[in-house]
Motif scaffolding. Sequence first.
Motif, PDB file in Angstrom:
ATOM      1  N   ILE A 146     -10.775 -19.974  -4.114  1.00  0.00           N
ATOM      2  CA  ILE A 146     -10.322 -19.477  -2.870  1.00  0.00           C
ATOM      3  C   ILE A 146      -9.223 -18.196  -3.161  1.00  0.00           C
ATOM      4  CG2 ILE A 146      -8.741 -20.138  -0.935  1.00  0.00           C
ATOM      5  CD1 ILE A 146     -10.299 -22.692  -1.035  1.00  0.00           C
ATOM      6  N   LEU A 147      -8.370 -18.363  -3.958  1.00  0.00           N
ATOM      7  CA  LEU A 147      -7.688 -16.974  -4.239  1.00  0.00           C
ATOM      8  C   LEU A 147      -8.188 -15.930  -4.766  1.00  0.00           C
ATOM      9  CD1 LEU A 147      -4.389 -18.855  -5.925  1.00  0.00           C
ATOM     10  CD2 LEU A 147      -4.788 -18.267  -3.743  1.00  0.00           C
ATOM     11  N   SER A 148      -9.291 -16.196  -5.655  1.00  0.00           N
ATOM     12  CA  SER A 148      -9.888 -14.850  -5.873  1.00  0.00           C
ATOM     13  C   SER A 148     -10.753 -14.623  -4.724  1.00  0.00           C
ATOM     14  CB  SER A 148     -10.784 -15.197  -7.249  1.00  0.00           C
ATOM     15  OG  SER A 148     -11.954 -16.218  -6.863  1.00  0.00           O
ATOM     16  N   SER A 149     -11.318 -15.214  -3.933  1.00  0.00           N
ATOM     17  CA  SER A 149     -12.158 -14.844  -2.846  1.00  0.00           C
ATOM     18  C   SER A 149     -11.215 -13.992  -1.680  1.00  0.00           C
ATOM     19  CB  SER A 149     -12.947 -15.874  -2.053  1.00  0.00           C
ATOM     20  OG  SER A 149     -12.027 -16.705  -1.379  1.00  0.00           O
ATOM     21  N   ILE A 150     -10.004 -14.348  -1.718  1.00  0.00           N
ATOM     22  CA  ILE A 150      -9.273 -13.641  -0.724  1.00  0.00           C
ATOM     23  C   ILE A 150      -8.228 -12.406  -1.385  1.00  0.00           C
ATOM     24  CG2 ILE A 150      -9.348 -15.365   0.888  1.00  0.00           C
ATOM     25  CD1 ILE A 150      -6.514 -16.215   0.192  1.00  0.00           C
ATOM     26  N   GLY A 151      -8.451 -12.486  -2.757  1.00  0.00           N
ATOM     27  CA  GLY A 151      -7.883 -11.283  -3.438  1.00  0.00           C
ATOM     28  C   GLY A 151      -6.293 -11.401  -3.811  1.00  0.00           C
ATOM     29  N   ILE A 152      -6.148 -12.718  -3.879  1.00  0.00           N
ATOM     30  CA  ILE A 152      -4.516 -12.841  -4.244  1.00  0.00           C
ATOM     31  C   ILE A 152      -4.634 -12.954  -5.901  1.00  0.00           C
ATOM     32  CG2 ILE A 152      -3.000 -14.696  -4.441  1.00  0.00           C
ATOM     33  CD1 ILE A 152      -3.077 -13.688  -1.462  1.00  0.00           C
ATOM     34  N   ILE A 153      -5.663 -13.418  -6.376  1.00  0.00           N
ATOM     35  CA  ILE A 153      -5.671 -13.460  -7.639  1.00  0.00           C
ATOM     36  C   ILE A 153      -6.963 -12.988  -8.281  1.00  0.00           C
ATOM     37  CG2 ILE A 153      -6.777 -15.797  -8.242  1.00  0.00           C
ATOM     38  CD1 ILE A 153      -4.325 -16.529 -10.189  1.00  0.00           C
ATOM     39  N   ASN A 154      -6.845 -12.215  -9.710  1.00  0.00           N
ATOM     40  CA  ASN A 154      -8.044 -11.539  -9.863  1.00  0.00           C
ATOM     41  C   ASN A 154      -8.316 -11.839 -11.584  1.00  0.00           C
ATOM     42  OD1 ASN A 154      -8.427  -9.682  -7.762  1.00  0.00           O
ATOM     43  ND2 ASN A 154      -6.494  -8.817  -8.425  1.00  0.00           N
ATOM     44  N   GLY A 155      -9.450 -11.657 -11.943  1.00  0.00           N
ATOM     45  CA  GLY A 155      -9.862 -12.008 -13.376  1.00  0.00           C
ATOM     46  C   GLY A 155      -9.371 -10.731 -14.284  1.00  0.00           C
ATOM     47  N   MET A 156      -9.723 -10.802 -15.537  1.00  0.00           N
ATOM     48  CA  MET A 156      -9.357  -9.679 -16.490  1.00  0.00           C
ATOM     49  C   MET A 156     -10.501  -8.694 -16.361  1.00  0.00           C
ATOM     50  SD  MET A 156      -6.939 -11.494 -17.464  1.00  0.00           S
ATOM     51  CE  MET A 156      -6.100 -11.509 -19.064  1.00  0.00           C
ATOM     52  N   GLU A 157     -10.161  -7.789 -17.151  1.00  0.00           N
ATOM     53  CA  GLU A 157     -11.176  -6.540 -17.092  1.00  0.00           C
ATOM     54  C   GLU A 157     -12.580  -6.876 -17.452  1.00  0.00           C
ATOM     55  OE1 GLU A 157      -9.312  -3.254 -19.070  1.00  0.00           O
ATOM     56  OE2 GLU A 157      -7.820  -3.167 -17.371  1.00  0.00           O
ATOM     57  N   ASP A 158     -12.734  -7.928 -18.307  1.00  0.00           N
ATOM     58  CA  ASP A 158     -14.005  -8.278 -18.953  1.00  0.00           C
ATOM     59  C   ASP A 158     -14.678  -9.338 -18.045  1.00  0.00           C
ATOM     60  OD1 ASP A 158     -12.510 -10.345 -19.723  1.00  0.00           O
ATOM     61  OD2 ASP A 158     -12.604 -10.167 -21.818  1.00  0.00           O
ATOM     62  N   SER A 159     -14.501  -9.461 -16.938  1.00  0.00           N
ATOM     63  CA  SER A 159     -15.223 -10.487 -15.818  1.00  0.00           C
ATOM     64  C   SER A 159     -14.702 -11.917 -16.321  1.00  0.00           C
ATOM     65  CB  SER A 159     -16.624 -10.181 -15.818  1.00  0.00           C
ATOM     66  OG  SER A 159     -17.231 -10.910 -17.040  1.00  0.00           O
ATOM     67  N   ARG A 160     -13.831 -11.976 -17.226  1.00  0.00           N
ATOM     68  CA  ARG A 160     -13.370 -13.545 -17.434  1.00  0.00           C
ATOM     69  C   ARG A 160     -12.117 -14.000 -16.569  1.00  0.00           C
ATOM     70  NH1 ARG A 160     -10.695 -14.539 -22.054  1.00  0.00           N
ATOM     71  NH2 ARG A 160      -9.832 -12.476 -21.868  1.00  0.00           N
ATOM     72  N   PHE A 161     -11.983 -15.146 -16.151  1.00  0.00           N
ATOM     73  CA  PHE A 161     -10.567 -15.530 -15.558  1.00  0.00           C
ATOM     74  C   PHE A 161      -9.655 -16.066 -16.524  1.00  0.00           C
ATOM     75  CE2 PHE A 161      -7.569 -18.434 -13.646  1.00  0.00           C
ATOM     76  CZ  PHE A 161      -7.268 -17.674 -12.494  1.00  0.00           C
TER      77      PHE A 161
END
Length: 186
Positions: A146-161
Amino acid sequence: DGARFKDVPNGHWAKESVEYLAENGIVNGKTEDTFEPDETVKREEFVKMLVGAMQLNVANEADTFADTDKSAWYSKYLFAANKAGLIYGKDDGSFGIDETLTRQDMAVMVYRAMKIKNVGIEENGQKTSFSDYDSIAEYARESIDILSSIGIINGMEDSRFAPNETATRAQAAQVIGKLMKLEGIR
């Protein structure tokens, strides 16, 4: 250059959030002019930030976790967070004092804050597509989705969380800064 902290200059990805939180008394620098954005965050430090962001009532009551010092600076923040349902502690009755905060535990606490404040969550329906999704603990998946879908939290530059990596001071400030801008948090 107009930056409050010399180690979070203009152009730094978390500058806006760091300065916003500093102006609102949610975070302090490590010194008068340094923030140390890449330093790790302890679990109790993040709880203090979150309690401040949510403007929870902080009484001088001590927490009841097995591993905490009732007279320590963090005790009243842990009490307020526990009373509000932000934190519950570990299975053994401890909180994990002095432990660094994992990125997945940061997400869980932030998502709980949103639920406590009844923040309306408009999911965009996108499923999280982190390359290391299988390494995210079961208890943290909903929060991260949920947090990633609404832009509150992002992954790392290499597409990992990177769920088990330690959150940095800049990451914590960025997440709390975004949280504070949601309607209903303050």
